[in-house]
Enzyme design. Sequence first.
Site, PDB file in Angstrom:
ATOM      1  N   CYS A  72       0.803  -1.231   0.000  1.00  0.00           N
ATOM      2  CA  CYS A  72       0.000   0.000   0.000  1.00  0.00           C
ATOM      3  C   CYS A  72       0.835   1.280   0.000  1.00  0.00           C
ATOM      4  O   CYS A  72       0.302   2.360  -0.233  1.00  0.00           O
ATOM      5  CB  CYS A  72      -0.954   0.008   1.184  1.00  0.00           C
ATOM      6  SG  CYS A  72      -2.218  -1.253   1.040  1.00  0.00           S
ATOM      7  N   HIS A 123      -3.372   7.424   2.572  1.00  0.00           N
ATOM      8  CA  HIS A 123      -3.780   6.111   2.061  1.00  0.00           C
ATOM      9  C   HIS A 123      -5.161   5.791   2.641  1.00  0.00           C
ATOM     10  O   HIS A 123      -5.420   6.040   3.824  1.00  0.00           O
ATOM     11  CB  HIS A 123      -2.755   5.057   2.491  1.00  0.00           C
ATOM     12  CG  HIS A 123      -3.160   3.665   2.123  1.00  0.00           C
ATOM     13  ND1 HIS A 123      -3.570   3.326   0.852  1.00  0.00           N
ATOM     14  CD2 HIS A 123      -3.231   2.519   2.860  1.00  0.00           C
ATOM     15  CE1 HIS A 123      -3.877   2.045   0.830  1.00  0.00           C
ATOM     16  NE2 HIS A 123      -3.687   1.533   2.027  1.00  0.00           N
ATOM     17  N   ASN A 140     -10.278   0.393  -0.277  1.00  0.00           N
ATOM     18  CA  ASN A 140      -8.812   0.423  -0.323  1.00  0.00           C
ATOM     19  C   ASN A 140      -8.345  -0.151  -1.666  1.00  0.00           C
ATOM     20  O   ASN A 140      -8.427  -1.363  -1.888  1.00  0.00           O
ATOM     21  CB  ASN A 140      -8.271  -0.408   0.841  1.00  0.00           C
ATOM     22  CG  ASN A 140      -6.750  -0.429   0.896  1.00  0.00           C
ATOM     23  OD1 ASN A 140      -6.077   0.049  -0.020  1.00  0.00           O
ATOM     24  ND2 ASN A 140      -6.208  -0.995   1.956  1.00  0.00           N
TER      25      ASN A 140
HETATM   26  O1  UT7 Z   1      -3.956  -1.071   3.441  1.00  0.00           O
HETATM   27  C1  UT7 Z   1      -3.138  -2.095   3.955  1.00  0.00           C
HETATM   28  C2  UT7 Z   1      -3.098  -2.058   5.423  1.00  0.00           C
HETATM   29  N1  UT7 Z   1      -4.345  -2.532   5.977  1.00  0.00           N
HETATM   30  C3  UT7 Z   1      -4.960  -1.829   6.911  1.00  0.00           C
HETATM   31  O2  UT7 Z   1      -4.542  -0.761   7.266  1.00  0.00           O
HETATM   32  C4  UT7 Z   1      -6.181  -2.477   7.534  1.00  0.00           C
HETATM   33  C5  UT7 Z   1      -6.083  -2.367   9.033  1.00  0.00           C
HETATM   34  N2  UT7 Z   1      -7.137  -3.069   9.717  1.00  0.00           N
HETATM   35  C6  UT7 Z   1      -8.436  -2.677   9.711  1.00  0.00           C
HETATM   36  O3  UT7 Z   1      -8.800  -1.754   9.023  1.00  0.00           O
HETATM   37  C7  UT7 Z   1      -9.391  -3.364  10.631  1.00  0.00           C
HETATM   38  O4  UT7 Z   1      -8.649  -4.181  11.504  1.00  0.00           O
HETATM   39  C8  UT7 Z   1     -10.469  -4.221   9.935  1.00  0.00           C
HETATM   40  C9  UT7 Z   1     -11.465  -3.321   9.221  1.00  0.00           C
HETATM   41  C10 UT7 Z   1      -9.836  -5.188   8.944  1.00  0.00           C
HETATM   42  C11 UT7 Z   1     -11.238  -5.027  10.959  1.00  0.00           C
HETATM   43  O5  UT7 Z   1     -11.795  -4.167  11.936  1.00  0.00           O
HETATM   44  P1  UT7 Z   1     -11.516  -4.408  13.484  1.00  0.00           P
HETATM   45  O6  UT7 Z   1     -12.319  -3.417  14.197  1.00  0.00           O
HETATM   46  O7  UT7 Z   1     -10.041  -4.399  13.705  1.00  0.00           O
HETATM   47  O8  UT7 Z   1     -12.113  -5.851  13.715  1.00  0.00           O
HETATM   48  P2  UT7 Z   1     -11.397  -7.169  14.256  1.00  0.00           P
HETATM   49  O9  UT7 Z   1     -10.608  -7.814  13.165  1.00  0.00           O
HETATM   50  O10 UT7 Z   1     -10.742  -6.899  15.567  1.00  0.00           O
HETATM   51  O11 UT7 Z   1     -12.693  -8.063  14.530  1.00  0.00           O
HETATM   52  C12 UT7 Z   1     -13.665  -7.663  15.490  1.00  0.00           C
HETATM   53  C13 UT7 Z   1     -14.896  -8.545  15.312  1.00  0.00           C
HETATM   54  C14 UT7 Z   1     -14.562 -10.022  15.208  1.00  0.00           C
HETATM   55  O12 UT7 Z   1     -15.573 -10.746  15.865  1.00  0.00           O
HETATM   56  P3  UT7 Z   1     -15.379 -11.309  17.353  1.00  0.00           P
HETATM   57  O13 UT7 Z   1     -14.174 -12.201  17.261  1.00  0.00           O
HETATM   58  O14 UT7 Z   1     -15.157 -10.105  18.210  1.00  0.00           O
HETATM   59  O15 UT7 Z   1     -16.651 -12.029  17.616  1.00  0.00           O
HETATM   60  C15 UT7 Z   1     -14.631 -10.301  13.743  1.00  0.00           C
HETATM   61  O16 UT7 Z   1     -14.928 -11.626  13.438  1.00  0.00           O
HETATM   62  O17 UT7 Z   1     -15.539  -8.202  14.080  1.00  0.00           O
HETATM   63  C16 UT7 Z   1     -15.734  -9.375  13.320  1.00  0.00           C
HETATM   64  N3  UT7 Z   1     -15.716  -9.044  11.892  1.00  0.00           N
HETATM   65  C17 UT7 Z   1     -16.802  -8.686  11.228  1.00  0.00           C
HETATM   66  N4  UT7 Z   1     -18.089  -8.570  11.591  1.00  0.00           N
HETATM   67  C18 UT7 Z   1     -18.977  -8.177  10.653  1.00  0.00           C
HETATM   68  C19 UT7 Z   1     -14.646  -8.997  11.076  1.00  0.00           C
HETATM   69  N5  UT7 Z   1     -15.036  -8.622   9.841  1.00  0.00           N
HETATM   70  C20 UT7 Z   1     -16.373  -8.419   9.917  1.00  0.00           C
HETATM   71  C21 UT7 Z   1     -17.346  -8.034   8.974  1.00  0.00           C
HETATM   72  N6  UT7 Z   1     -18.617  -7.919   9.399  1.00  0.00           N
HETATM   73  N7  UT7 Z   1     -17.044  -7.755   7.692  1.00  0.00           N
END
Ligand code: UT7
Length: 333
Positions: free
Chosen positions: A116, A256, A286
């Site tokens: 990225c 970004h 993204n």
């Molecule tokens: O550009 C390259 C670099 N990449 C980035 O900068 C991305 C950085 N990361 C992020 O933007 C975020 O971490 C995400 C958007 C990918 C995820 O958001 P988060 O708030 O960090 O969620 P998480 O991965 O900590 O997951 C929290 C909960 C989980 O459920 P439990 O385990 O708490 O029950 C996930 O399974 O959210 C759940 N989850 C979803 N729920 C509904 C993960 N994806 C989804 C989804 N819809 N699409």
Amino acid sequence: MSKITAAITGVGAYVPDYILSNAELEKMVDTTDEWIISRTGIKERRILKGEGKGTSHMGVEAVCQLLAKTQTDPKDIDLIICATTTPDFVFPATANLIAHEVGATRSFSYDMQAACSGFLYAMVVGAQFIETGKYRKIIVVGADKMSSIIDYQDRATCIIFGDGAGAILLEPNQEGFGVIDSILHSDGGGAIHLHQKAGGSRRPPSLETVQNREHYVYQEGAAVFKHAVVNMAEVSRAVMDRNHLSGDLVDWLVPHQANKRIIDATAQKMELAEEKVMLNIHRYGNTTNGTLPLCLADYESQLRRGQNLIFAAFGGGFTWGAVYVRWAYNGQP
Ligand code: UT7
């Protein structure tokens, strides 16, 4: 004679027509429009459809628009650098294909891979070629067909990424416009959190890798998020401090577009008002190497000669950085 800097003298962009909405994703994986918007800021993203169309297709469209807008003869282009993580082929370089298609017959061309942060890296490298005084017209393309490496059964990644491309023209300037300063970083220790497991020389494609779904983006979202928030904010502040720029003196943050929460944290650390932050994540998601030039294209009409822009990115590798640019022209209304 005053120092030569590399000014951005034009912008071109392309996104495919197909819109993948949150509503459509709700039917594909266990997610909701509300979750996606509140956790990322994304409402929709574009997907490149059509047999045989790769990243170069979008790069060509963006470069053709750039050449037309700047009334540049493709034969006058010295170099094309394409920042991409989803090249058409392992080889030849996607930049070679773009150069051929647009008729940049006198240029040399190559790809850069920094996930990225690739566009940021490529812009800095392109600027160095201009600063030597040897090259006069360089195109930097940022393009990715992320849909080609996304698992549309994985709700944690498929909601984030989209396809798109943008391109800028760099030309010599002796009035102090263009790329003024940059700070770039990488840390291969971050690879475990964000990578594509198979398809490279360490784990070549096989029936097993395909069956195991190893040709898709693997991301530990929360770990990447923590590093992105801290590093993108810190490096942006560092490039400001080094150039004696307070928040008041920065006209635009060009960040970004990975997650609106990361962008907000960066703007806060820079003490920037919301209206100075370029934002189109809600429309495109993204697009990896496409995000920064797509921002420029969307905001070009508001840009004015002499404005101070800070570009910032964070991505796989890990890679991250910030670049200070003094804008060289008044955007068309
Ligand atoms: O550009 C390259 C670099 N990449 C980035 O900068 C991305 C950085 N990361 C992020 O933007 C975020 O971490 C995400 C958007 C990918 C995820 O958001 P988060 O708030 O960090 O969620 P998480 O991965 O900590 O997951 C929290 C909960 C989980 O459920 P439990 O385990 O708490 O029950 C996930 O399974 O959210 C759940 N989850 C979803 N729920 C509904 C993960 N994806 C989804 C989804 N819809 N699409």
